[in-house]
Scaffold this active site. Structure first.
Site, PDB file in Angstrom:
ATOM      1  N   LEU A  18      42.334  25.887  33.885  1.00  0.00           N
ATOM      2  CA  LEU A  18      41.916  25.744  32.492  1.00  0.00           C
ATOM      3  C   LEU A  18      43.149  25.519  31.627  1.00  0.00           C
ATOM      4  CD1 LEU A  18      39.245  28.590  32.235  1.00  0.00           C
ATOM      5  CD2 LEU A  18      38.998  26.257  33.006  1.00  0.00           C
ATOM      6  N   ARG A  48      45.138  32.500  46.403  1.00  0.00           N
ATOM      7  CA  ARG A  48      43.894  32.053  47.008  1.00  0.00           C
ATOM      8  C   ARG A  48      44.061  31.528  48.431  1.00  0.00           C
ATOM      9  NH1 ARG A  48      41.289  29.018  41.742  1.00  0.00           N
ATOM     10  NH2 ARG A  48      40.720  30.942  40.715  1.00  0.00           N
ATOM     11  N   GLU A  80      42.526  18.022  36.313  1.00  0.00           N
ATOM     12  CA  GLU A  80      42.501  18.160  37.766  1.00  0.00           C
ATOM     13  C   GLU A  80      42.734  16.823  38.467  1.00  0.00           C
ATOM     14  OE1 GLU A  80      38.968  20.045  39.295  1.00  0.00           O
ATOM     15  OE2 GLU A  80      39.593  19.833  41.382  1.00  0.00           O
ATOM     16  N   HIS A 133      38.655  28.250  48.015  1.00  0.00           N
ATOM     17  CA  HIS A 133      38.555  29.482  47.229  1.00  0.00           C
ATOM     18  C   HIS A 133      38.017  30.609  48.090  1.00  0.00           C
ATOM     19  CE1 HIS A 133      37.600  32.273  44.060  1.00  0.00           C
ATOM     20  NE2 HIS A 133      38.182  31.481  43.179  1.00  0.00           N
ATOM     21  N   ARG A 142      47.041  26.265  43.674  1.00  0.00           N
ATOM     22  CA  ARG A 142      46.913  26.620  42.259  1.00  0.00           C
ATOM     23  C   ARG A 142      46.574  28.094  42.126  1.00  0.00           C
ATOM     24  NH1 ARG A 142      42.748  27.402  38.932  1.00  0.00           N
ATOM     25  NH2 ARG A 142      41.162  26.587  40.343  1.00  0.00           N
ATOM     26  N   SER A 146      33.625  34.755  40.826  1.00  0.00           N
ATOM     27  CA  SER A 146      34.936  34.737  40.166  1.00  0.00           C
ATOM     28  C   SER A 146      35.970  35.534  40.941  1.00  0.00           C
ATOM     29  CB  SER A 146      34.828  35.316  38.769  1.00  0.00           C
ATOM     30  OG  SER A 146      36.119  35.533  38.262  1.00  0.00           O
TER      31      SER A 146
END
Lengths: 251, 675, 295
Positions: free
Chosen positions: B477, B367, B461, B296, B471, B314
């Site tokens: 989620l 990402r 996951e 990330h 992803r 975030s």
């Protein structure tokens, strides 16, 4: 700038719920002020393990202040002396070189100690099971935009829903009351249209379960809200009282 | 290996290399993996499936037991929904309450193709974005189904009382997220995962209250029990008493999350682990695409050796924050030396490298791309902080929107940042750096989410299914809840329909005896090593190996080296591990050691998977496979498949099986976020 | 019954009894004012609140409120101590938002109760109780006499002031707390209620203390001893009025209506409303009345 400090730890060690516990003192050097409080405990545990001693048991998981797993009553405050955060978000820069840090578990009859600083908070789950939901089966929901909800109401409901169920409110309360926890959930549903149908039933059931489980009576000291890591306001408790009294009067 | 010759040219023919070089030679006939994708056009597959699947009638549902391991978004939603349908559900978690599963920490939001913003979104576009974001390594039919049910998830959650953000008019608000050109992300402040999980937890509680779901906390699954080729139960360790317990059921669902903590430092919770996946692997479930681990881009940089956890900021911050490093190397050096502050660097000397390289998506590119770009700048010497950090600057957003709007949108994230770093992001840019966050790979499942073991399902996951090689933000989620609420409760019945005659299982079966005996032997073995190193010490070492050699940029050499070093770590583990305390007692060190043992297997499998995949795609970036301008060079001809690794023995090489990926609804192309 | 079986119900009982007690205390402080500014009027109130059936009913009601409030307080405290568990915290620290009073309500209540016992011995036992028991000497309705008796001793104001301070703490928390317990509170009103609670309580307590001090000064200066109202002597209306008017501290100016022409002189003997018409049946006892009749 980051430096290192030495601290003296007074930690509550207790083998099981039935055995008597006592404080044990440890000294820890070279603690980086940039590390978190739990990382400091990790360091201590590493040292203990190296000496062949059993590490201090404490609950922790996400380490970013959201899972509600960490607890610890640090120097007289649940989640430590800084307000509005959980223990895992507490950093060692908040302490000074040579500080004595007393670490205790949550102390409440409804949260028996499992080992050292780890307590059993299953009572919270039971309260939620008593009514902390909207009763409907998956698949039956109307379109998400079918019922408009004013932003103000949604925001207040969100503030109540922010509760992480850590139990700091109970730990902070001299009465061991769980009112802030219960009221946060009751408030969330009392505010939103989805919660209206079961509003009275929910308030009755959750308060009943809370009382059964041996939590104390709220005396409005406000310590819960002051120590809440998520700053859940005290007005939730007034709302819960209102909901409950209305429900009972309607019976 | 596909390019064995090339490999031999590049590195010494080390023994390790020889060990793994012939993986391809164990190739089994293709198409032996049946992913059970329904017939018909992609948009009709799920509808067709539902119309023709077998169901279990209500009277029979009460006779069927299901074990669900895990209580995150996938586990809690599956357990509650299966309970609602009338099955007897046994639900397990390692935390003290189902509400603490790590899904709770997801911040940004959840995607759905509602098109409430009238900006051109549709089921197809969400499907397309997800497949493209996954760099064409995900299964088309699964992703389409995911996009289809995404809308139901939002309806479901709103009805549960999830307080999503709203506009003043009372309707739901949306924001944009990486990898998309529409605003389709629903959010609840910076705590969307928390609110969604509490929604699922609420539904779960309702079933627990009804007695339909039985909840077991502080229990860790240590083995899967197979009877006559079907998953029929689990062995768990009671983390409070240390007792070994047995549970039997007609089917077992794993919802145990990802294996990101193989890297030791990650954004995952301390308890996150890949153990259930490894246990399933040992019993015959395939592990797939393990090399696809998401790094990330917006985490708070590492501060020191004592650190045990990284904190994610975030991704939504990238909506309004601009990412930069100094244009001049001397500025970067001055900042690192503390001689200059970021605010001293004028705009013209700032390199907004994402905006420069990817004009169309800018700071909102996916990402993997954002992470790699940050690493590239830092490796080139432009990093700030400790050298491994870049700036995420809100100066421009504050100028444009005002501090109040920024505070309203990101206030809690800013507070969190300030708490951790002691810097005020309203005044000085935040420092961020990539960190291990999510694992796209996992247990192989078919269209029905069933693993290669009959009666064993994997959701969320912990399965490999929907995200391909990368992803997109706010899709985890969505996938967890889609699996739990809307997919598994249907597909599982197809399996259970022929189980209605099977009586409740007794845990006295010899298979349970054996499984428990194995678990006890395993624990005893670890307890008896009596070495000098704590599990955390060895885990840190494992993490270093993985981050440095199997991290963001991998090379053939690094992976071969990783395998050799992993072998060293493994040896150290089995010879020098020290677990204080007793086995039949609360013992956090033993818990860590057991998880670490599985991480060691996982790490090796990750390295092998990364080594075999001679291409760069999504989060898997093999430095030798890149285009002239540093982008990932995919090899669709050779690697457009799901790698499925089959266990053959603890010291044996795993067997590679392939599930070919076919794209019918989407034209495969090179991922382009530039224009 | 949810008022006993649920925690919220029990707290509601505390709140409702608390509201009544706050109103009673407020009434009381106003009544005390009468004793300063108009002793004769005060005695009239005392007579009114003697052993009459309505006063007895009110007294029993009031006593019930107190008893319920106290019993619930003890009950809640016992439950709360039990809820706290056996091991206590070694280190505790009060967050700044938490009022000290809120965590010490029982102790404060006990101090107030102790004060109340002293107060009841000094007044109620000699007034309403004496009247019930049929004792008439001294006159149980002569409140001013008992004020004089109580406050001529220096201990009384000390005890009273301690009691009032405890009451201040108890009531500042109890006041807003009762709204909270009754569910009549929100984020906007919480600070307002706290503000009102502070003002209300401070006014009440300040008045109580001021009154106690005035009583003490008067009693110790002998002002009351000379006052025929206080001494309980059979005084005639206007005579008394003259005395009172001349008497500092006896707050006689409130009798200012009683200037010898009877206007406003209505306190000392019933029926004498000043303009003779209403002064029926008691003329014999009122020399001035007789005189004026003769005129």
């Amino acid at each position: 700038m980051e430096t290192t400090i030495s601290v003296k730890l007074k930690i509550w060690r207790q083998r099981s719920p039935k055995e008597k516990g006592q404080f044990v003192e440890y000294e820890l050097d070279n603690v980086s002020t940039g590390s978190s409080f739990l990382e400091m405990l990790d360091m201590l545990n590493q040292k203990l393990v190296e000496k062949g001693e059993e590490p201090v048991v404490f609950d922790n998981d996400c380490r970013e202040g959201i899972c509600g797993m960490c607890s610890l009553y640090i120097n007289g405050h649940p989640h430590g002396p800084v307000q509005g955060i959980t223990t895992c978000q507490l950093h060692m820069r908040k302490f000074k070189n040579g500080d004595v840090i007393t670490i205790e578990p949550w102390r409440s009859a409804a949260f028996p100690v499992i080992r050292d600083l780890m307590v059993n908070r299953n009572a919270f789950d039971q309260i939620q099971q008593a009514g902390g939901y909207v009763s409907f089966n998956c698949g039956g929901a109307p379109d998400a935009n079918a019922t408009p909800i004013s932003k103000e109401v949604a925001d207040v409901a969100m503030d109540s829903a922010t509760c992480i169920g850590c139990g700091a409110c109970v730990a902070a309360c001299k009465n061991g009351s769980a009112m802030l926890f219960v009221s946060a959930k009751v408030s969330q549903f009392a505010l939103l249209p989805q919660g209206q149908v079961e509003r009275a039933r929910r308030a009755r059931a959750m308060v009943k379960k809370m009382d059964e489980l041996g939590f104390g009576n709220c005396t409005n000291t406000g310590a819960c809200a002051a120590e809440c890591p998520k700053n859940i306001p005290l007005s939730n408790i007034a709302r819960l009282n209102r909901e409950f009294i209305k429900a009972k009067c309607a019976d | 290996m596909a390019d064995l010759k090339q490999v031999e040219g590049m590195i010494d023919s080390t023994p390790i290399m020889k060990d793994y070089a012939d993986i391809e030679s164990s190739k089994l006939p293709e198409y032996q993996i049946d992913s059970k994708i329904p017939e018909g056009p992609v948009a009709e597959k799920w509808t067709n499936y539902k119309a023709h699947q077998k169901l279990v009638n209500p009277a029979n549902k009460r006779n069927l037991d299901i074990i669900v391991v895990g209580t995150g978004l996938a586990g809690a939603s599956a357990a509650s929904t299966l309970g609602e349908l009338g099955f007897n559900v046994w639900n397990f978690c390692i935390q003290d309450s189902p509400r603490r599963a790590h899904s709770i920490a997801a911040q940004g939001g959840i995607n759905a193709a509602k098109d409430y913003q009238n900006d051109g979104d549709s089921v197809y576009r969400l499907f397309y974005d997800t497949v493209k974001g996954g760099d064409f390594r995900s299964r088309e039919a699964n992703v389409y189904r995911l996009a289809e049910v995404s809308n139901n998830i939002i309806d479901q959650c709103v009805q549960q009382g999830v307080p999503f953000a709203r506009e003043y008019g009372g309707l739901l608000a949306n924001r944009s997220f990486g990898g998309a050109q529409v605003s389709r992300t629903f959010y609840a402040k910076g705590q969307t995962g928390q609110q969604l999980l509490l929604g699922a937890y609420a539904s779960l509680n309702r079933q627990i209250q009804k007695g339909q779901v039985r909840s077991f906390n502080r229990r860790e699954m240590l083995d899967l029990v197979i009877i006559d080729g079907r998953a029929r139960g689990i062995i768990v360790r009671n983390l409070v008493t240390g007792e070994i317990e047995r549970y039997a059921a007609h089917a077992v669902v794993l919802a145990t999350g990802g294996y990101g903590r193989t890297f030791f430092l990650s954004t995952n919770a301390m308890g996150c682990n890949g153990s259930a996946a490894i246990q399933a692997f040992r019993k015959g479930a395939y592990l797939s695409n393990l090399a696809f681990t998401q790094i990330h881009p917006t985490c708070i940089p590492v501060h020191g050796e004592d650190q045990s956890k990284l904190t994610l900021m975030s991704e939504s911050l990238r909506n309004d924050g601009r990412i930069w490093v100094p244009k001049k190397k001397e500025d970067a050096e001055a900042i690192r030396a503390g001689k200059k502050k970021p605010t001293d660097i004028p705009d013209e000397d700032r390199d907004f490298y994402l905006e420069r390289r990817y004009p169309a998506f800018g700071n909102l590119c996916p990402r993997d791309i954002a992470s790699r770009a940050a690493k590239e700048r830092c490796d080139a010497g432009y990093g700030v902080g400790t050298g491994n950090a870049v700036y995420l600057d809100f100066k421009y957003a504050i100028q444009r929107l005002g501090a109040d709007v920024v505070r309203d949108r990101y206030g809690n994230l800013f507070d969190m940042y300030q708490m951790i770093s002691d810097d005020n992001p309203y005044e000085t840019p935040m420092m961020i750096f990539p960190a291990s966050h999510y694992t796209m790979g996992g247990i192989w499942v078919d269209y029905e989410l069933q693993t290669s073991i009959k009666g064993l399902f994997a959701i969320g996951e912990c399965n490999f299914s929907d995200h391909g090689a990368n992803r997109l933000g706010a899709s985890a989620l969505m996938q967890g809840l889609a699996d739990g609420y809307f997919v598994l409760p249907y597909t599982m019945q197809n399996y259970l329909s022929d189980q209605i005659k099977v009586p409740h299982f007794s845990t006295d079966a010899p298979e349970f005896d054996k499984a428990e005996k194995d678990v006890r032997a395993r624990i005893e073995k670890l307890m008896n090593i009596k070495g000098t190193k704590s599990p955390d010490e060895i885990h840190k070492r494992l993490g270093h190996v993985m981050w440095n050699l199997v991290g963001m940029g991998r090379t053939l050499q690094s992976l071969v080296k990783a395998l050799a070093e992993l072998e060293e770590v493994r040896k150290e583990f089995y010879s020098d591990l020290r677990i204080v305390g007793k086995a039949d007692d609360l013992n956090t060190e033993l818990e860590k050691a057991l998880r670490l043992e599985d991480f060691l297997v996982m790490a090796k499998m990750m390295a092998i998977d990364a080594l075999h995949r001679n291409e760069s795609c999504g989060a898997h970036f093999r430095e030798e496979y890149q285009t002239a301008d540093g982008e990932a060079a995919r090899d669709d001809e050779h690697y457009m498949y799901v790698s499925c690794w089959k266990y053959t023995g603890d010291n044996e090489k795993p067997v590679l099986l392939k599930e070919p990926l076919k794209y019918e609804a989407i034209k495969v192309q090179t991922r382009n976020y530039k224009s | 019954m949810w008022l006993t079986s649920s925690s919220v119900g029990r707290k509601l009982v505390m709140a409702v009894t608390g509201v009544c007690l706050v109103l009673f205390v407020t009434f009381h402080v106003l009544m005390n004012g009468v004793a300063i500014f108009w002793p004769a009027g005060y005695n009239a109130v005392c007579a009114f609140l003697g052993a009459n059936w309505y006063a007895l009913v009110a007294s029993i009601g009031l006593a019930a409120l107190f008893i319920i409030h106290i019993i619930y307080a003890l009950w809640l405290t016992l439950q709360n101590r039990k809820a706290r568990g056996n091991d206590r915290y070694a280190v505790t620290s009060k967050p700044k938002q938490v009022e000290w009073a809120s965590q010490n309500m029982l102790v404060l209540g006990i101090v107030v109760l102790a004060f109340l016992v002293v107060h009841m011995i000094q007044f109620w036992a000699k007034m309403q109780l004496a009247e019930i028991l049929g004792q008439h000497d001294p006159d149980p309705a002569n409140g001013m006499y008992f004020i004089n008796a109580a406050f001529s001793c220096w201990v009384t104001p000390v005890v009273y002031i301690i009691g009032f301070i405890a009451l201040w703490f108890h009531m500042t928390h109890g006041f807003w707390s009762m709204f909270q317990s009754a569910g009549w509170d929100n984020d906007t009103w919480l600070p307002r209620l706290k503000c009102i609670a502070n003002w209300w309580t401070s006014l009440v307590v300040a008045l109580f203390i001021a009154e106690a001090l005035v009583f003490t000064v008067n009693a110790n200066n002998g002002n009351y001893a000379n006052c025929p109202i206080v001494s309980g002597a059979e005084v005639e209306c206007c005579e008394a009025a003259e005395v009172v008017v001349s008497m500092e501290g006896c707050a006689g100016h409130h009798h200012e209506g009683c200037t010898g022409n009877h206007e406003g002189c209505e306190g000392n003997h019933e029926g004498c409303t000043g303009n003779h018409e209403g002064c029926a049946g008691q003329k014999a006892e009122c020399t001035k009345c007789e005189e004026s009749t003769e005129e």
